[in-house]
Structure formats: structure tokens, C-alpha cells
Write an enzyme that holds these catalytic residues in place. Structure first.
Site, PDB file in Angstrom:
ATOM      1  N   CYS A 596     -14.656 -26.106  31.080  1.00 32.51           N
ATOM      2  CA  CYS A 596     -14.365 -25.284  29.833  1.00 32.51           C
ATOM      3  C   CYS A 596     -13.130 -24.331  30.690  1.00 32.51           C
ATOM      4  O   CYS A 596     -12.513 -24.260  31.550  1.00 32.51           O
ATOM      5  CB  CYS A 596     -14.859 -24.917  28.987  1.00 32.51           C
ATOM      6  SG  CYS A 596     -13.759 -24.446  27.565  1.00 32.51           S
ATOM      7  N   HIS A 708     -18.025 -30.057  27.142  1.00 32.57           N
ATOM      8  CA  HIS A 708     -19.113 -29.100  26.833  1.00 32.57           C
ATOM      9  C   HIS A 708     -20.221 -30.155  26.819  1.00 32.57           C
ATOM     10  O   HIS A 708     -20.281 -31.512  26.542  1.00 32.57           O
ATOM     11  CB  HIS A 708     -19.697 -28.258  25.898  1.00 32.57           C
ATOM     12  CG  HIS A 708     -18.744 -27.038  25.897  1.00 32.57           C
ATOM     13  ND1 HIS A 708     -18.950 -25.871  27.050  1.00 32.57           N
ATOM     14  CD2 HIS A 708     -18.084 -26.888  24.903  1.00 32.57           C
ATOM     15  CE1 HIS A 708     -17.793 -25.220  26.901  1.00 32.57           C
ATOM     16  NE2 HIS A 708     -17.057 -25.483  26.123  1.00 32.57           N
TER      17      HIS A 708
END
Length: 774
Positions: A596, A708
Site C-alpha cells: 500500500c 493488504h
């Protein structure tokens, strides 16, 4: 000496003006007023000088009236009734104090518009009532908000004058939210427009339906209290202490910290003596224990401040702990399980996420003002959750004895009060002083709060629990609350941590295990790190030691370097420069992974033109991947399924190719010719899509992804680590080997060390044996 009459004309119809008001206007040579008010009394203005002005010109009108009167004229300054006339009079008196020779001022009150509206509705003003002007231009909104909170908590009937738009929401929406925090959604509400004059309109609705009806500057809203009902004729009636419709209506007084117990349902709250005492884990274990006994169970945490979040199947964002607890219950996560999520974005502010959607970034002061509205959402979410499940296990936040925070509490015993459920108190013996924690916490509670605590759990013990008996006996005698058990430290498995408190305990140095027998993985400890639970599955691997690094010397001898997620990517790029890590990461020759925000940092540049994450509009990236990122104003939140591209298989050879995870990011990343896509997302929030994700360097040494939870995929994690193991000469692991269910291990752990029969009795449940018990 000339006079200035401040005249209240009442609801607006000439027939409802007082004789004194009509006489004052008749005496006046000049009449000053708001254009709309003057139109209501037009027949009285013939032959007079008229000074008219529009909305939001109150100060200007008062100055004009004073100046005309000081010049020798008899002036009538016209206003409405109630707050209108008294507010205007107060302003006139303030301004007159600034004058060397002010005129004589006479205040002529009018018929109350509130009383007129009440007359139209029925008799809702029998009890004490509060009249609050939402459009008072001279009063800051936070003061108006405090008055609303006080009136709502005191069980007053509340009369609201016309609200005006206030940014993204109207003042009426905010007022309704404050009232809903302490009153049922079925509370009667009356809306009266043009009371006692031509064009009169009357609507009787409820707090739930208030916003479905038009309310403008000619409207007055009256909200009932706990005794108000609507009779057969459609009138709002608020009786004074006698029977209503043939039966006695129960009245429960409200305080600023007490709520009506209307939610119902079976529930237990798990609270703590401090942060990070193990509430989340105990809650998850109880969820699984109750599920094993055949109940439909759901977790709930009203407000969660967490760096680690998760995404629901619908695309809403909640605390990672509640998503984990939902898994323990065997159900998908839902935004109602964590209606308020705070994600710290700076030392003084947090992004506020309400029922899964970000509503903005607020300072502590701004959020405290917002809390009544937030608590209305808490109640709403809990009611839905309790209606859909047989039992709810509620987790508290931090310590229940933070007396400086109680006035604004929407996360601890105020929730137990709302629900009407018992609570158990968890204390952490590993940090020391456990008996002082317990006794001190209970001593700081109010009697009604202490009454809710039905059991105590001593958590994170190391050693022989029989040594604690004298202390346990003392606690039980001193407090009258039973100790339900002593839970040892968990071994062999780990559940996701929640926040920065847990992060502070993470290893920042290498263990004593020989480095040639283990994979040493370093995670950069960013200043705005988020979702570091992504790496718990790596930490749980027997041959992995995972360390958190914040200096360049710690990069030596690492087998893998990871850049984690960040709440402020551009800020953390400058943080890397300040710590000397920027150039050290560039010079690192081993494999590098970015998740991310860490993926964004690996690129050439990160632009934040709308300053959605910080005040830094652009930052140079590490330049290790040929990508650039632009921050967008809208956050992407999805559960996602992806298929690896060939470059992804280079990263994790022999992986089956399909991975699951979730996206939580503000940016969009564009690949250049020197990077290859890592995967293709084929499903977002259950809907088919075709979206590229991530990037891999041409040599396969560096890769980044927005997914994630990618290391939660056993097949991908094992294949990825086997590649590192092969390069270091370590034994590879079998991809097909499935780990044990951690929730079953946790439930068995609690069954062994807690008095579950007694705990179930506290919940009002039959102490059925656990599945498989003798």
C-alpha cells in the site's frame, strides 16, 4: 427624548399581535425590520418611513434603528417572538452601550411563536422545555451544540427554530443526531409552518422521520420528551405525571451519562483496566466459545482507534480487531460491528470513519463536538446487530476509569448502559501491579458503573497461578467481584494486534537465534505506519524472526525488507530522509516488498494535489520501481480477489495463483515501461472487475501491491518465503500444509483457564458443555 421600541410581533398574524405591540408601531415615525417580517404587518405601515433589509443583517438593522432614534425619531425595530425579540433586544442594548448618548429603549414582547406552534400541535409544553435557536448568528455552533446536549439529557421538550445549512450537513441533521443519542427514534416531533396565520401547516412525525419533511425559516420544530405521545386525534400530548391512555407510562430520568435501555438483546461487554490488556483477544475467544454452543454471535465495538483496519464485503472500513472477531463468530465482517473508527493521521487529528465511510479528519475538539451525532450511529448499528443475532460480545476501549474522558464516553460503560448488559473487567498482569489495576479501576467508578462489573479476568500470566491466590482472595473481598480465572500467555499462535500500543512492544532488535538458521525480515517502523498486522503471518512462521527497524544500521544482514502501509505517504517519505533510511533503502541489495503506502514510496514520485493525507503536495519516491502515484480525494476500500501475473509467479514460484486481500488506499499508481504488473484484481466487494494491481521490478527483486493481507494467503506466503529459504539454503515448507484454526486454539485456552460456567451464568445463558467435552 425619542424612543426606540424593540417590538415582538409574535407568530406573524395581525390578530395575534399584542395591543402594546400594535400601539408601539402606531406611535413610531420610522419602522425598521427584516423585509419578510414587515410584509406580515404591511397594513400598519401606511404613512410611515420604512427601513427594510434582508437576512443576516441583524447588526446593521440594530445600528440603523439606534442611530435614527438618537437623531430624535421615534423608532420601532420589528422582530419575531421568542428568541427573535429577546435576541434583538440584547443586541440593541450591547450596541447602545457603545454610544455617547443612547436613546431610551423600550422592549415590547410579542406572543410566543413557540406557544403558537404548541397550540396548533396540542399540548406538548406541559413539562419543562428549552427553546433553542439553531440560526443564532452571534452564538458559535459548539455552544449551541452544548445547549442541545444538556436539554436532551435533561429530558426537556425541545423547540428548535429554523436551521440553516452548515457545510455538508444541516444544523437540523446535527440537532436530530444529538437528540437521537438519548431518545428513541419513535419520539414524537411536531413541525409547524406559519403558525396561527394564513398558510398554516402542521405535521406530526417522529425523530426518525424528521428529515423526510421540509423545514424552512417559517417553521418551528417541537421534539417531545420521554412522556410525550400522539393521541387519537393526532395531537402531541405531554402529560404531567398522570396516567396516559389508561396505563401508567414509565418515566426514567436521564442524565448526561445515562441512556434509556431500549436496545435489548443478550450481550456481554469486555472492558479493561488499560489499553492493550487483551480485550480484543478475550472477546474473540468468547465469540468462538458461544458459537461452539450453537448461538449466532456477533462482535461489537462502538468506537475504535486503530492503525490496523479491515474492509467488509460491502467495501466499508472497520477495525481489524472486529473483522478478526467476526471470523471467530464464523460470519462476514460488517460496518455495524465497529460503527466509529478513528485512524490517527497526525499527533492531534484522526480520520473519522462512520459506519464504514470516512467523513473527514477532525481534531480532538472537533470530534468531541461531533460525538453526540456519532453516538446516534452507535445506537443505530447496535440495534441492527442485536436484532440479527442471538448474542453480541461488546469490546470496550482503553481503560474504563479514565475519569477525564467520561463526559465524552461513547466507547465504554455508557454503551453497556445503553444496552443494559453486564461487563467483565480484564487486567494485564504482565505489565505489573495487577491487583492495584483492578482495585483502583473499580474504586474510580460510580456506584451504578461498578454494579455492571460482574467478573474479573487476570490476563497474560507467566508461572504458577496458585501463587496469586492471596491476591485474588483480597480482590474478591475488597471489591465483591469474583475473579473468573487467570489466563496464561498464549503460545503457538497470535491474533492481529490493534494499535500503536501493541506496536511499541514489537521487536526492534535481532533475537539470539543464529541468523543462518532463520529468515530475518525487517519492517520499516514509519512515523505514520498503518496495518502492520499484515506481517503477523510472517512473524508466526517458526523459522522467521521479524524486526521493526528505524535506523540504517538495522538494515544490515536482513533477508527481506518491507515498507508497510502509511496514513501519510508523503510525510513518511520525508521521515525516511530525516532518519537516514531513504538512501539506505536505495542501497539495500536484498529483496524489498512494499504494501500500500510502502508500494507508493517505492516509486519515483508521490503527488498529493488535494492534500488529502498531509500538507505536502509532492515528494520524491525511492525510485526502486518505475511507477508514480497520485493521491485521489476518494478512498478505495474493497475486499478483493486477484490472479497473479507472470511477474507475480516470479515473486512466489509454485503459488497456485489466486490470492485474497483487501484494499484501503487513497492513491492511484501508474506503471512505467520498467515495471511489470504483479496481479489482476478480478473481484472487488463481490463484483467482477478487471483492474491491475501492484508492480514488480524487471529482475523480480522488488515488488509492491495494494493488497493488504496478502501474507494471510498460506499458499502465497509459503511460496514467497520458500524462494528466500532456497536462496539461504534453508529447508522449504510444504505449500499444501494447512495451519490450525487459531480461534479453536484460543477457545480451548480460555475453556481451560476460565470459569466458563460462571461466565455464561453472568450472561444469563445455560452453562452447556463445550463441544467434545466429557
Amino acid at each position: 427624548m425619542a424612543k426606540l421600541y424593540v417590538v415582538g410581533i409574535g407568530p406573524g398574524d395581525l390578530d395575534h399581535m399584542t395591543f402594546e405591540a400594535s400601539e408601539a408601531i402606531e406611535y413610531a415615525e420610522t419602522v425598521v425590520g427584516y423585509k419578510t417580517y414587515l410584509e406580515l404587518i404591511e397594513p400598519l405601515l401606511l404613512g410611515k418611513e420604512v427601513v427594510s433589509s434582508g437576512m443576516m443583517k441583524e447588526v446593521e438593522r440594530c445600528r440603523q434603528a439606534l442611530e435614527l432614534a438618537a437623531a430624535g425619531k421615534t423608532v420601532a425595530l420589528v422582530s419575531g417572538g421568542d428568541a427573535g425579540v429577546y435576541g434583538m433586544a440584547g443586541l440593541v442594548l450591547e450596541l447602545a452601550n457603545e454610544m455617547a448618548e443612547p436613546p431610551e429603549i423600550v422592549i415590547v414582547p410579542g406572543v410566543s411563536a413557540v406557544q403558537a406552534a404548541a397550540a396548533v400541535l396540542g399540548a406538548p409544553l406541559m413539562h419543562d422545555f428549552a427553546v433553542i435557536s439553531l440560526s443564532d448568528l452571534l452564538t458559535p455552533w459548539d455552544q449551541i451544540e452544548r445547549r442541545l446536549v444538556a436539554a436532551a439529557a435533561a429530558d426537556f421538550v425541545v423547540a428548535l427554530y429554523n436551521p440553516r445549512s452548515k457545510g455538508r450537513v444541516t444544523q437540523l441533521e446535527e440537532a436530530r443526531a444529538i437528540l437521537l443519542a438519548v431518545r428513541p427514534s419513535t419520539t414524537p416531533v411536531g413541525i409547524v409552518r406559519n403558525a396561527c396565520r394564513a398558510g398554516e401547516e402542521r405535521i406530526v412525525t417522529t425523530l426518525a422521520g424528521l428529515l423526510d419533511h421540509p423545514v424552512d425559516m417559517f417553521s418551528l420544530v417541537i421534539v417531545g420528551n420521554s412522556a410525550t405521545f400522539v393521541d387519537d386525534a393526532g395531537r402531541m400530548v405531554t402529560p404531567r405525571g398522570y396516567a396516559t391512555r389508561g396505563e401508567e407510562k414509565e418515566h426514567r430520568p436521564l442524565t448526561a451519562h445515562a441512556l434509556p435501555l431500549t436496545c435489548g438483546g443478550n450481550a456481554l461487554m469486555v472492558v479493561g483496566t488499560a489499553s492493550d490488556v487483551g480485550k480484543s483477544v478475550i472477546t474473540a475467544g468468547l465469540c468462538r466459545i458461544l458459537k461452539q454452543r450453537g448461538l449466532t454471535v456477533a462482535p461489537f465495538k462502538s468506537q475504535n482507534m486503530a492503525l490496523n483496519s479491515a474492509v467488509t464485503p460491502e467495501g466499508g472500513e472497520i477495525g481489524r480487531a472486529q473483522a478478526t472477531q467476526a471470523a471467530a463468530c464464523g460470519i462476514p465482517p460488517h460496518v455495524d460491528m465497529n460503527p466509529i473508527l478513528l485512524k490517527p493521521s497526525s499527533d492531534t487529528g484522526s480520520q473519522v470513519i462512520v459506519q464504514g465511510t470516512a467523513v473527514g479528519t477532525m481534531s480532538v475538539r472537533e470530534y468531541n463536538a461531533y460525538k453526540p451525532r456519532a453516538f446516534a450511529k452507535v445506537r443505530e448499528s447496535y440495534e441492527r446487530l442485536a436484532a440479527a443475532h442471538e448474542f453480541v460480545v461488546i469490546e470496550g476501549a482503553g481503560s474504563i476509569a479514565e475519569i477525564n474522558l467520561k463526559a465524552h464516553d461513547i466507547a465504554n460503560l455508557r454503551v453497556a448502559e445503553m444496552v443494559g448488559c453486564p461487563a467483565i473487567l480484564v487486567a494485564d498482569i504482565d505489565r505489573g501491579g495487577v491487583f492495584a489495576q483492578i482495585v483502583g479501576t473499580l474504586a474510580l467508578l460510580e456506584p451504578a458503573e461498578r454494579e455492571r462489573i460482574k467478573g474479573i479476568v487476570i490476563n497474560k500470566f507467566r508461572g504458577d497461578p496458585s501463587l496469586l491466590k492471596p491476591g485474588i482472595d483480597f480482590v474478591e473481598q475488597r471489591t465483591g467481584v469474583p475473579v473468573l480465572g487467570v489466563v496464561p500467555m498464549f503460545g503457538g499462535f497470535r491474533l492481529p494486534e490493534e494499535d500503536s500500543v501493541a506496536l511499541s512492544r514489537k521487536n526492534t532488535g535481532l533475537s539470539l537465534r543464529p541468523q543462518d538458521e532463520t529468515l530475518t525480515i525487517g519492517v520499516v517502523k514509519l512515523s505514520r505506519i498503518s496495518n502492520y498486522t499484515d506481517f503477523d503471518p510472517l512473524e508466526n512462521e517458526a523459522d522467521v524472526q521479524l524486526v521493526y527497524v528505524d535506523g540504517e544500521e538495522q538494515l544490515r544482514n536482513l533477508d527481506l525488507l518491507i515498507l508497510p502501509g502509511s496514513k501519510a505517504t508523503t510525510t513518511d517519505l520525508f521521515f525516511l530522509m530525516e532518519r537516514g533510511l531513504f538512501e539506505a533503502i536505495r542501497a539495500f541489495r536484498g529483496p524489498i516488498v512494499g504494501i500500500c503506502g510502502g508500494y507508493q514510496m517505492l516509486g519515483k514520485r508521490v503527488a498529493d494535489p488535494h492534500t488529502v493525507e498531509s500538507g505536502i503536495r509532492e515528494a520524491e519516491g525511492l525510485g526502486l520501481l518505475d511507477v508514480v502515484t497520485v493521491m485521489l480525494e476518494r478512498k478505495t476500500t474493497h475486499q478483493a480477489t486477484a490472479e497473479l501475473f507472470p511477474a507475480g509467479f516470479q515473486v512466489a514460484p509454485r503459488c497456485r495463483g489466486v490470492v485474497n486481500g483487501y484494499e484501503i488506499h487513497m492513491g492511484e499508481t501508474i506503471l512505467g515501461p520498467g515495471a511489470r504488473p504483479f496481479a489482476r484484481i478480478v473481484s472487488r466487494s463481490g463484483q467482477p472487475v478487471e483492474v491491475l494491481d501492484g508492480a514488480v521490478s524487471c529482475d523480480g527483486r522488488i515488488f509492491g501491491t495494494y493488497l493488504h493481507g496478502i501474507f494471510d494467503n498460506h499458499c502465497f506466503r509459503t511460496a514467497f518465503l520458500n524462494r528466500l529459504r532456497r536462496s539461504k539454503g534453508l529447508a522449504e515448507r510444504t505449500i499444501d500444509e494447512c495451519p490450525q484454526d487459531p480461534f479453536e486454539l484460543l477457545a480451548a485456552h480460555l475453556e481451560e483457564h476460565l470459569d466458563i460456567a460462571r461466565l455464561l451464568a453472568i450472561c444469563g445463558l445455560t452453562a452447556a458443555p463445550a463441544p467434545g467435552a466429557g
